[in-house]
Structures are given as structure tokens and as C-alpha cells.
Design a protein around this motif. Structure first.
Motif, PDB file in Angstrom:
ATOM      1  N   VAL A  60      25.744 -29.271  23.206  1.00 51.91           N
ATOM      2  CA  VAL A  60      24.621 -28.770  23.977  1.00 51.91           C
ATOM      3  C   VAL A  60      24.156 -29.792  24.935  1.00 51.91           C
ATOM      4  CG1 VAL A  60      23.748 -27.305  22.021  1.00 51.91           C
ATOM      5  CG2 VAL A  60      22.962 -29.651  21.924  1.00 51.91           C
ATOM      6  N   GLY A  61      23.765 -29.222  26.142  1.00 54.14           N
ATOM      7  CA  GLY A  61      23.441 -30.258  27.412  1.00 54.14           C
ATOM      8  C   GLY A  61      23.019 -29.291  28.540  1.00 54.14           C
ATOM      9  N   TRP A  62      22.771 -30.241  29.980  1.00 50.71           N
ATOM     10  CA  TRP A  62      22.356 -29.238  30.607  1.00 50.71           C
ATOM     11  C   TRP A  62      23.211 -29.966  32.019  1.00 50.71           C
ATOM     12  CZ3 TRP A  62      18.488 -25.991  29.640  1.00 50.71           C
ATOM     13  CH2 TRP A  62      18.148 -25.175  30.707  1.00 50.71           C
ATOM     14  N   HIS A  63      23.828 -28.604  32.622  1.00 55.83           N
ATOM     15  CA  HIS A  63      24.713 -29.192  33.670  1.00 55.83           C
ATOM     16  C   HIS A  63      23.824 -29.502  34.908  1.00 55.83           C
ATOM     17  CE1 HIS A  63      28.056 -28.462  36.606  1.00 55.83           C
ATOM     18  NE2 HIS A  63      29.029 -28.081  35.414  1.00 55.83           N
ATOM     19  N   PRO A  64      24.716 -30.628  35.594  1.00 55.72           N
ATOM     20  CA  PRO A  64      23.890 -31.255  36.845  1.00 55.72           C
ATOM     21  C   PRO A  64      23.679 -30.148  37.865  1.00 55.72           C
ATOM     22  CG  PRO A  64      25.987 -31.989  36.501  1.00 55.72           C
ATOM     23  CD  PRO A  64      25.962 -31.349  35.478  1.00 55.72           C
ATOM     24  N   VAL A  65      24.558 -29.068  38.197  1.00 57.76           N
ATOM     25  CA  VAL A  65      24.314 -28.206  39.159  1.00 57.76           C
ATOM     26  C   VAL A  65      22.877 -27.293  38.845  1.00 57.76           C
ATOM     27  CG1 VAL A  65      25.127 -25.942  40.167  1.00 57.76           C
ATOM     28  CG2 VAL A  65      26.790 -27.836  39.567  1.00 57.76           C
ATOM     29  N   ASP A  66      22.692 -27.394  37.593  1.00 58.18           N
ATOM     30  CA  ASP A  66      21.523 -26.343  37.394  1.00 58.18           C
ATOM     31  C   ASP A  66      20.078 -27.524  36.930  1.00 58.18           C
ATOM     32  OD1 ASP A  66      22.524 -24.165  37.894  1.00 58.18           O
ATOM     33  OD2 ASP A  66      23.601 -24.182  35.814  1.00 58.18           O
ATOM     34  N   ALA A  67      20.448 -28.804  37.420  1.00 59.44           N
ATOM     35  CA  ALA A  67      19.357 -29.684  36.935  1.00 59.44           C
ATOM     36  C   ALA A  67      17.867 -29.335  37.126  1.00 59.44           C
ATOM     37  CB  ALA A  67      19.671 -31.138  37.283  1.00 59.44           C
ATOM     38  N   ILE A  68      17.872 -28.668  38.348  1.00 58.80           N
ATOM     39  CA  ILE A  68      16.676 -28.422  38.943  1.00 58.80           C
ATOM     40  C   ILE A  68      15.721 -27.455  38.275  1.00 58.80           C
ATOM     41  CG2 ILE A  68      17.175 -26.465  40.540  1.00 58.80           C
ATOM     42  CD1 ILE A  68      15.372 -27.791  42.645  1.00 58.80           C
ATOM     43  N   ASP A  69      16.820 -26.578  37.343  1.00 60.64           N
ATOM     44  CA  ASP A  69      15.692 -25.528  36.488  1.00 60.64           C
ATOM     45  C   ASP A  69      15.437 -26.080  35.222  1.00 60.64           C
ATOM     46  OD1 ASP A  69      16.394 -23.688  38.458  1.00 60.64           O
ATOM     47  OD2 ASP A  69      18.617 -23.361  37.387  1.00 60.64           O
ATOM     48  N   MET A  70      15.796 -27.524  34.703  1.00 56.20           N
ATOM     49  CA  MET A  70      15.589 -27.810  33.546  1.00 56.20           C
ATOM     50  C   MET A  70      14.084 -28.323  33.390  1.00 56.20           C
ATOM     51  SD  MET A  70      17.516 -30.757  31.029  1.00 56.20           S
ATOM     52  CE  MET A  70      16.206 -31.986  31.650  1.00 56.20           C
ATOM     53  N   THR A  71      13.380 -28.011  32.101  1.00 57.13           N
ATOM     54  CA  THR A  71      11.975 -28.404  32.027  1.00 57.13           C
ATOM     55  C   THR A  71      11.974 -29.469  30.940  1.00 57.13           C
ATOM     56  OG1 THR A  71      11.606 -26.704  30.470  1.00 57.13           O
ATOM     57  CG2 THR A  71      11.413 -26.081  32.815  1.00 57.13           C
ATOM     58  N   TRP A  99      28.024 -29.247  44.864  1.00 57.55           N
ATOM     59  CA  TRP A  99      27.070 -28.134  45.170  1.00 57.55           C
ATOM     60  C   TRP A  99      25.869 -28.802  45.483  1.00 57.55           C
ATOM     61  CZ3 TRP A  99      30.049 -24.001  45.682  1.00 57.55           C
ATOM     62  CH2 TRP A  99      31.200 -23.752  45.063  1.00 57.55           C
ATOM     63  N   ASP A 100      24.849 -28.010  46.231  1.00 56.33           N
ATOM     64  CA  ASP A 100      23.579 -28.669  46.569  1.00 56.33           C
ATOM     65  C   ASP A 100      22.616 -27.722  46.055  1.00 56.33           C
ATOM     66  OD1 ASP A 100      23.861 -26.300  48.132  1.00 56.33           O
ATOM     67  OD2 ASP A 100      23.699 -27.142  49.926  1.00 56.33           O
ATOM     68  N   LYS A 101      22.711 -27.156  44.869  1.00 56.59           N
ATOM     69  CA  LYS A 101      21.487 -26.413  44.319  1.00 56.59           C
ATOM     70  C   LYS A 101      20.512 -27.289  43.993  1.00 56.59           C
ATOM     71  CE  LYS A 101      20.049 -23.481  40.425  1.00 56.59           C
ATOM     72  NZ  LYS A 101      20.540 -22.785  39.345  1.00 56.59           N
ATOM     73  N   SER A 102      20.770 -28.441  43.199  1.00 55.77           N
ATOM     74  CA  SER A 102      19.970 -29.354  42.736  1.00 55.77           C
ATOM     75  C   SER A 102      20.028 -30.798  43.602  1.00 55.77           C
ATOM     76  CB  SER A 102      20.292 -29.569  41.186  1.00 55.77           C
ATOM     77  OG  SER A 102      20.140 -28.547  40.481  1.00 55.77           O
ATOM     78  N   PRO A 124      27.439 -38.815  20.835  1.00 55.29           N
ATOM     79  CA  PRO A 124      28.444 -38.821  22.192  1.00 55.29           C
ATOM     80  C   PRO A 124      27.943 -37.945  23.152  1.00 55.29           C
ATOM     81  CG  PRO A 124      29.496 -37.817  20.514  1.00 55.29           C
ATOM     82  CD  PRO A 124      28.296 -38.160  19.847  1.00 55.29           C
ATOM     83  N   ILE A 125      28.220 -38.622  24.198  1.00 55.71           N
ATOM     84  CA  ILE A 125      28.044 -37.628  25.371  1.00 55.71           C
ATOM     85  C   ILE A 125      29.006 -37.035  26.191  1.00 55.71           C
ATOM     86  CG2 ILE A 125      25.544 -38.667  25.835  1.00 55.71           C
ATOM     87  CD1 ILE A 125      26.551 -40.412  27.925  1.00 55.71           C
ATOM     88  N   ILE A 126      29.111 -35.910  26.889  1.00 55.60           N
ATOM     89  CA  ILE A 126      29.935 -35.200  27.626  1.00 55.60           C
ATOM     90  C   ILE A 126      29.619 -35.225  28.999  1.00 55.60           C
ATOM     91  CG2 ILE A 126      31.661 -33.242  28.189  1.00 55.60           C
ATOM     92  CD1 ILE A 126      31.023 -32.565  25.167  1.00 55.60           C
ATOM     93  N   ILE A 127      30.712 -35.995  29.765  1.00 51.68           N
ATOM     94  CA  ILE A 127      30.210 -36.429  31.416  1.00 51.68           C
ATOM     95  C   ILE A 127      30.886 -35.267  32.066  1.00 51.68           C
ATOM     96  CG2 ILE A 127      30.342 -38.013  33.202  1.00 51.68           C
ATOM     97  CD1 ILE A 127      28.222 -38.831  30.754  1.00 51.68           C
ATOM     98  N   HIS A 128      30.131 -34.615  32.935  1.00 56.39           N
ATOM     99  CA  HIS A 128      30.738 -33.664  34.138  1.00 56.39           C
ATOM    100  C   HIS A 128      30.620 -34.498  35.541  1.00 56.39           C
ATOM    101  CE1 HIS A 128      31.165 -30.105  36.690  1.00 56.39           C
ATOM    102  NE2 HIS A 128      30.304 -30.960  37.657  1.00 56.39           N
ATOM    103  N   ASN A 129      31.478 -34.932  36.064  1.00 53.13           N
ATOM    104  CA  ASN A 129      31.519 -35.855  37.367  1.00 53.13           C
ATOM    105  C   ASN A 129      32.426 -34.924  38.377  1.00 53.13           C
ATOM    106  OD1 ASN A 129      31.857 -37.446  39.311  1.00 53.13           O
ATOM    107  ND2 ASN A 129      33.258 -38.800  38.292  1.00 53.13           N
ATOM    108  N   ARG A 130      31.579 -34.493  39.545  1.00 53.05           N
ATOM    109  CA  ARG A 130      32.325 -34.069  40.673  1.00 53.05           C
ATOM    110  C   ARG A 130      31.662 -34.966  41.789  1.00 53.05           C
ATOM    111  NH1 ARG A 130      33.320 -27.600  41.998  1.00 53.05           N
ATOM    112  NH2 ARG A 130      35.179 -28.145  43.576  1.00 53.05           N
ATOM    113  N   GLU A 131      32.570 -35.840  42.432  1.00 54.60           N
ATOM    114  CA  GLU A 131      32.263 -36.435  43.787  1.00 54.60           C
ATOM    115  C   GLU A 131      31.215 -37.189  43.686  1.00 54.60           C
ATOM    116  OE1 GLU A 131      32.041 -33.423  46.826  1.00 54.60           O
ATOM    117  OE2 GLU A 131      33.777 -32.333  46.170  1.00 54.60           O
ATOM    118  N   ALA A 132      31.007 -37.717  42.552  1.00 55.05           N
ATOM    119  CA  ALA A 132      29.952 -38.771  41.995  1.00 55.05           C
ATOM    120  C   ALA A 132      30.213 -39.978  41.281  1.00 55.05           C
ATOM    121  CB  ALA A 132      28.810 -37.926  41.607  1.00 55.05           C
ATOM    122  N   THR A 133      31.379 -40.307  41.323  1.00 59.41           N
ATOM    123  CA  THR A 133      31.899 -41.580  40.479  1.00 59.41           C
ATOM    124  C   THR A 133      30.975 -42.918  40.254  1.00 59.41           C
ATOM    125  OG1 THR A 133      34.097 -40.748  40.564  1.00 59.41           O
ATOM    126  CG2 THR A 133      33.937 -42.773  39.703  1.00 59.41           C
TER     127      THR A 133
END
Length: 256
Positions: A60-71, A99-102, A124-133
């Protein structure tokens, strides 16, 4: 015995035939899966699916593309859900500059908050990385993510960063791109990652491996990923399957 460490069986693409897809995976030899929830819609369903099957777990976590929506309430909610016996990781989280949503600053803030939460609940954490290494590595180091470790999900970066990830107590997970004919980097990584730090995944319904590229991916196809990596490493499929399953059970603290 195979372990698909990252699958989205909670995605809308599986709405009509989820149980059949899961059965196909089991019949193919996929014993374990982790279903990843990443927003308000997919998180509850990830846990619901995990509750239905003994060898399916949830993250369970929050995707970075939708970071702007997390409270802050969402973060508290994730913390509460982390206590569920079938939740084995926090994520997927990270940075996505494609993507530029957040905005980047919001992504970084949400990323840091989730690392801090994972350290608090000792998962442990699961990392999503796209063009941000570079930014991801910096944040992981600054937040001392090594303390809990985790998974570089669907690793598709250059081999030069692999050792840095290993030094931070992370596993390298490879998916469909390792089978693509025009993708040399994942193959190079597949050959060099220490066998005791290697994981496999599908990221289904996305990134279906060859020869199903372009179609809906599903967890049964993780066998194609395993076969390709075994070929690259010149070991048997059985050895590759056993070791990656052992690794996954270790990082997720699952008793076999």
C-alpha cells in the motif's frame, strides 16, 4: 515456484476476469504475488484480493504521478492499513518526471513522507522511478532508507546505478523489458545483479514480455521473464525461480 513481486490485479483491466487470470498464474507455477495499491481506488482492492488467497499479499502506497492528490488523512490511512497481516510493503512510491500532473516538489515531499512512514512501521519500500534516478537516490540516502531497504521496481536504468542501490539495501526487480529485443540495458543488469538480490515481476497489466508485447500483461507471464533471465545468466529456470522466490520471501518477511 515463481513469485511475481509486483502486479496490479486491482487494475480495471482485470475487472471482468480477475479470478481466471489468477488461476492461470497458479497453473503456470506462480505461487506468490504481491498486489500493489497506489491510490484511494486501488489500495482497498489490493488488500481485498490478498485476503482471498493464502499466497497473495498486498503493498500500500501512493504513486508519484498522483502525489498532488494525497492528503495527510491518506497518509494516516496507509499507516493504519500497514498493520494488516497481508500487507508486506509500503509503495509503490517514488518520483515520475515523465508525466507532469504532480509538480516535482510535491512528489519529493510525498516520497519523503512515505519513506518516513515505512521506517516507522518497519516495512520495506517499493520504488517507482521514471526519469528521476539522481533525485531518487539522493532522497533515499538523505532519509536513510537503507534502514528498511526495499525494491527497485521494474528496474530499467543503467547498470552504473546498480551497486548504489545494492549498497542502500535494495533488491533489483526486473520485468518484461528484459525480454525486449531492443532493450540492452535490462539484459546487462540481469547478468550483473548478485543472484541473492534479484527479483522478478510483471507489473501487469503493463509491460507484457515478448512475445506478448503490446497485449495485456498478466502474472502468468512472469515465467517468460524468469526464462529470459535464466538464459542470460546461463542457469536453469528452476534455480532462478527458487532463488528469486527465496529473495522475495526474505524482503517481504513471508514464511514459506
Amino acid at each position: 515456484m515463481l513469485f511475481d513481486t509486483h502486479v496490479h490485479m486491482n487494475a480495471r483491466q482485470f475487472l471482468e476476469d480477475r479470478d481466471e487470470v489468477i488461476k492461470r498464474a497458479f497453473d503456470t507455477g506462480v505461487t506468490y504475488m504481491v498486489v500493489v495499491g497506489f491510490d484511494r481506488e486501488t489500495i482497498p482492492l489490493a488488500i481485498e484480493i490478498a485476503e482471498q488467497y493464502d499466497t497473495i499479499y498486498a503493498a500500500v502506497g501512493w504513486h508519484p504521478v498522483d502525489a498532488i492528490d494525497m492528503t495527510d488523512e491518506d497518509l494516516t490511512w496507509i499507516e493504519e492499513l500497514s498493520q494488516h497481516p497481508k500487507v508486506v510493503a509500503i509503495g509503490e512510491m517514488g518520483l515520475d518526471y515523465h508525466w507532469d500532473k504532480s509538480p516535482k516538489d510535491i512528489q519529493k515531499e510525498v516520497f519523503r513522507k512515505q519513506i518516513q512512514l515505512a521506517k516507522k512501521v518497519r516495512l520495506p519500500i517499493i520504488i517507482h522511478n521514471r526519469e528521476a534516478t539522481e533525485d531518487i537516490i539522493t532522497i533515499l540516502q538523505e532519509e536513510n532508507a537503507k534502514e528498511i531497504g526495499g525494491i527497485m521496481h521494474c528496474y530499467n536504468d543503467s547498470a552504473e546505478y546498480v551497486q548504489t542501490c545494492l549498497d542502500m539495501n535494495f533488491y533489483i526487480s526486473l520485468g518484461g523489458p528484459v525480454t525486449f529485443k531492443n532493450a540492452p540495458m535490462p539484459k546487462e543488469v540481469a547478468a550483473m545483479v548478485p543472484i541473492d538480490r534479484l527479483l522478478i515481476e510483471t507489473d501487469a497489466p503493463f509491460l507484457a514480455p515478448h512475445p506478448n508485447r503490446g497485449k495485456r500483461n498478466e502474472p502468468a507471464y512472469v515465467k517468460l521473464v524468469a526464462e529470459k533471465i535464466a538464459e542470460i545468466r546461463q542457469i536453469s529456470l528452476e534455480e532462478l525461480s527458487e532463488k528469486t522466490t527465496e529473495n522475495a520471501c526474505s524482503i517481504f518477511k513471508i514464511k514459506r
